[in-house]
Design an enzyme around this catalytic site. Structure first.
Site, PDB file in Angstrom:
ATOM      1  N   ARG A  48     -10.621 -31.931 -42.333  1.00 31.29           N
ATOM      2  CA  ARG A  48     -10.768 -30.483 -42.481  1.00 31.29           C
ATOM      3  C   ARG A  48      -9.375 -29.896 -42.302  1.00 31.29           C
ATOM      4  O   ARG A  48      -8.804 -29.944 -41.206  1.00 31.29           O
ATOM      5  CB  ARG A  48     -11.740 -29.941 -41.428  1.00 31.29           C
ATOM      6  CG  ARG A  48     -12.015 -28.447 -41.505  1.00 31.29           C
ATOM      7  CD  ARG A  48     -13.058 -28.070 -40.456  1.00 31.29           C
ATOM      8  NE  ARG A  48     -13.227 -26.643 -40.308  1.00 31.29           N
ATOM      9  CZ  ARG A  48     -14.124 -25.907 -40.967  1.00 31.29           C
ATOM     10  NH1 ARG A  48     -14.924 -26.505 -41.844  1.00 31.29           N
ATOM     11  NH2 ARG A  48     -14.223 -24.614 -40.765  1.00 31.29           N
ATOM     12  N   HIS A  51     -15.040 -26.417 -50.688  1.00 31.24           N
ATOM     13  CA  HIS A  51     -15.850 -26.746 -49.508  1.00 31.24           C
ATOM     14  C   HIS A  51     -17.141 -27.414 -49.983  1.00 31.24           C
ATOM     15  O   HIS A  51     -18.233 -26.888 -49.825  1.00 31.24           O
ATOM     16  CB  HIS A  51     -16.154 -25.466 -48.735  1.00 31.24           C
ATOM     17  CG  HIS A  51     -16.566 -25.692 -47.312  1.00 31.24           C
ATOM     18  ND1 HIS A  51     -16.758 -26.944 -46.761  1.00 31.24           N
ATOM     19  CD2 HIS A  51     -16.835 -24.802 -46.308  1.00 31.24           C
ATOM     20  CE1 HIS A  51     -17.113 -26.812 -45.497  1.00 31.24           C
ATOM     21  NE2 HIS A  51     -17.165 -25.537 -45.193  1.00 31.24           N
ATOM     22  N   GLN A  53     -20.355 -27.957 -47.649  1.00 33.10           N
ATOM     23  CA  GLN A  53     -21.115 -26.733 -47.405  1.00 33.10           C
ATOM     24  C   GLN A  53     -22.072 -26.455 -48.552  1.00 33.10           C
ATOM     25  O   GLN A  53     -23.230 -26.060 -48.337  1.00 33.10           O
ATOM     26  CB  GLN A  53     -20.154 -25.549 -47.244  1.00 33.10           C
ATOM     27  CG  GLN A  53     -20.852 -24.203 -47.065  1.00 33.10           C
ATOM     28  CD  GLN A  53     -21.650 -24.129 -45.788  1.00 33.10           C
ATOM     29  OE1 GLN A  53     -21.102 -24.345 -44.709  1.00 33.10           O
ATOM     30  NE2 GLN A  53     -22.937 -23.817 -45.881  1.00 33.10           N
ATOM     31  N   ASP A  80     -19.226 -14.532 -47.530  1.00 35.06           N
ATOM     32  CA  ASP A  80     -18.493 -15.331 -46.555  1.00 35.06           C
ATOM     33  C   ASP A  80     -17.585 -14.369 -45.807  1.00 35.06           C
ATOM     34  O   ASP A  80     -17.393 -13.213 -46.216  1.00 35.06           O
ATOM     35  CB  ASP A  80     -17.671 -16.410 -47.288  1.00 35.06           C
ATOM     36  CG  ASP A  80     -17.085 -17.466 -46.360  1.00 35.06           C
ATOM     37  OD1 ASP A  80     -17.421 -17.453 -45.158  1.00 35.06           O
ATOM     38  OD2 ASP A  80     -16.275 -18.288 -46.831  1.00 35.06           O
ATOM     39  N   CYS A 114     -22.172 -19.051 -44.918  1.00 36.86           N
ATOM     40  CA  CYS A 114     -21.858 -20.363 -44.339  1.00 36.86           C
ATOM     41  C   CYS A 114     -21.503 -20.288 -42.864  1.00 36.86           C
ATOM     42  O   CYS A 114     -21.448 -21.327 -42.208  1.00 36.86           O
ATOM     43  CB  CYS A 114     -20.763 -21.056 -45.140  1.00 36.86           C
ATOM     44  SG  CYS A 114     -19.154 -20.261 -45.042  1.00 36.86           S
ATOM     45  N   ARG A 157     -26.489 -28.468 -42.836  1.00 38.58           N
ATOM     46  CA  ARG A 157     -25.205 -29.165 -42.854  1.00 38.58           C
ATOM     47  C   ARG A 157     -25.367 -30.583 -42.315  1.00 38.58           C
ATOM     48  O   ARG A 157     -24.793 -31.541 -42.843  1.00 38.58           O
ATOM     49  CB  ARG A 157     -24.165 -28.405 -42.008  1.00 38.58           C
ATOM     50  CG  ARG A 157     -23.666 -27.094 -42.581  1.00 38.58           C
ATOM     51  CD  ARG A 157     -22.896 -27.262 -43.864  1.00 38.58           C
ATOM     52  NE  ARG A 157     -21.758 -28.157 -43.735  1.00 38.58           N
ATOM     53  CZ  ARG A 157     -20.575 -27.803 -43.237  1.00 38.58           C
ATOM     54  NH1 ARG A 157     -20.358 -26.571 -42.810  1.00 38.58           N
ATOM     55  NH2 ARG A 157     -19.588 -28.683 -43.183  1.00 38.58           N
TER      56      ARG A 157
END
Length: 309
Positions: free
Chosen positions: A109, A136, A139, A227, A266, A294
């Site tokens: 990440r 991503h 996600q 987001d 998310c 997730r």
């Protein structure tokens, strides 16, 4: 056993992603009464170790991958820049070669997508993109899983995005081309998504609409997504926040969508900025289902990387 990296959704392709989603649903259902730390009955990754590199802070990615490995019968360890040699200038290439001799897969990440690509080039084990500035994908597997769980078919889905044209949106656009759903993107001028992802989605059969009219984007939508407006490490927050104000997902915007529309985010959410409290806490909000998924998504992504599915 063949090892495969998962840097973007296209690495798995349509068949691979469909298999990942099916496996995630099945494994989630199979352990509904299990304690969180109990391994799955088949423990398919028994004896395997996942190395996790964090150059950006994390809650859901960190916990979901750690617990995913435990439920699959394996284990995980964490490296971050402050406590590893990455923080003192050791190269990504050397890190990849060292970790490949000690762990069975690597999740990273980080900020720069090129780091993830370099890691995968030099590693002899699967590499998974846990988030970069470009995309991503993990996600979005969880998001697609959540959409399906709430009774919505992916082909022909009408998804509306509000706010910044960021890495999460890029992966949504990639998914739209793979699964043939449509995306209405409502962003302020200057904050549109990367044209590469728009062109990719359109070339693969998705209808992508770019607009500065939030209400028009929401009208008749099945899913509304936003987001955080200010991503980790971004500057010039005041100007950006001002530009984003008309794109807050509130009750009026939800009212433009279909009656059974759902809301995704998310997380972490800044309630009052990108989403109003009444929407975030409403029955239409499935953000905590999305967060839980997730875990289930990561498990099946890991199994795909090890060519188990």
């Amino acid at each position: 056993m063949t090892a495969r990296s998962f840097l973007d959704l296209g690495d798995a392709g349509g068949d691979g992603l469909a298999t990942i989603l099916r496996d995630a649903h099945e494994r989630k259902a199979a352990r509904v009464i299990f304690p969180r730390g109990r391994p799955d009955k088949d423990a398919p990754l028994a004896g395997h170790v996942l190395g996790m590199i964090f150059e950006k802070s994390s809650t859901r990615t960190r916990v979901s991958f750690d617990v995913a490995m435990r439920q699959l019968g394996g284990s995980a360890l964490i490296l971050d820049a402050g406590t590893s040699q990455l923080g003192r200038g050791e190269s990504i290439a050397d890190t990849a070669r060292v970790l490949s001799r000690m762990v069975d897969a690597i999740m990273i990440r980080t900020d720069d997508h090129a780091k993830t690509q370099e890691l995968a080039r030099h590693a002899d084990v699967p590499v998974i993109n846990g988030l970069t500035d470009r995309s991503h994908p993990c996600q979005i597997v969880a998001d697609l899983m959540t959409v399906i769980e709430h009774g919505k078919a992916l082909p022909g889905l009408e998804l509306a995005w509000f706010g910044d044209g960021n890495n999460v949106l890029h992966s949504i656009l990639e998914a739209a081309g793979i699964f043939k759903f449509n995306v209405r993107v409502a962003t302020p001028a200057g904050y549109e998504p990367d044209e590469e992802f728009v062109a990719m989605a359109r070339a693969n059969g998705a209808a992508v609409t770019l607009t500065q009219d939030a209400a028009a984007a929401a009208r008749g939508a099945d899913v509304l997504v936003t987001d955080t407006w200010i991503s980790m490490g971004q500057e010039h927050a005041d100007a950006k926040l001002a530009a984003m104000e008309p794109f807050r997902v509130d009750a009026a915007l939800m009212a433009e969508a279909k009656d059974e529309a759902i809301f995704l985010h998310c997380l972490p959410a800044h309630v009052g900025d990108e989403v109003s409290e009444d929407v975030f806490e409403s029955e239409a909000s499935v953000v905590f289902d999305e967060a839980e998924n997730r875990l289930h998504a990561q498990k099946s992504i890991l199994r795909w990387c090890f060519a188990q599915i």
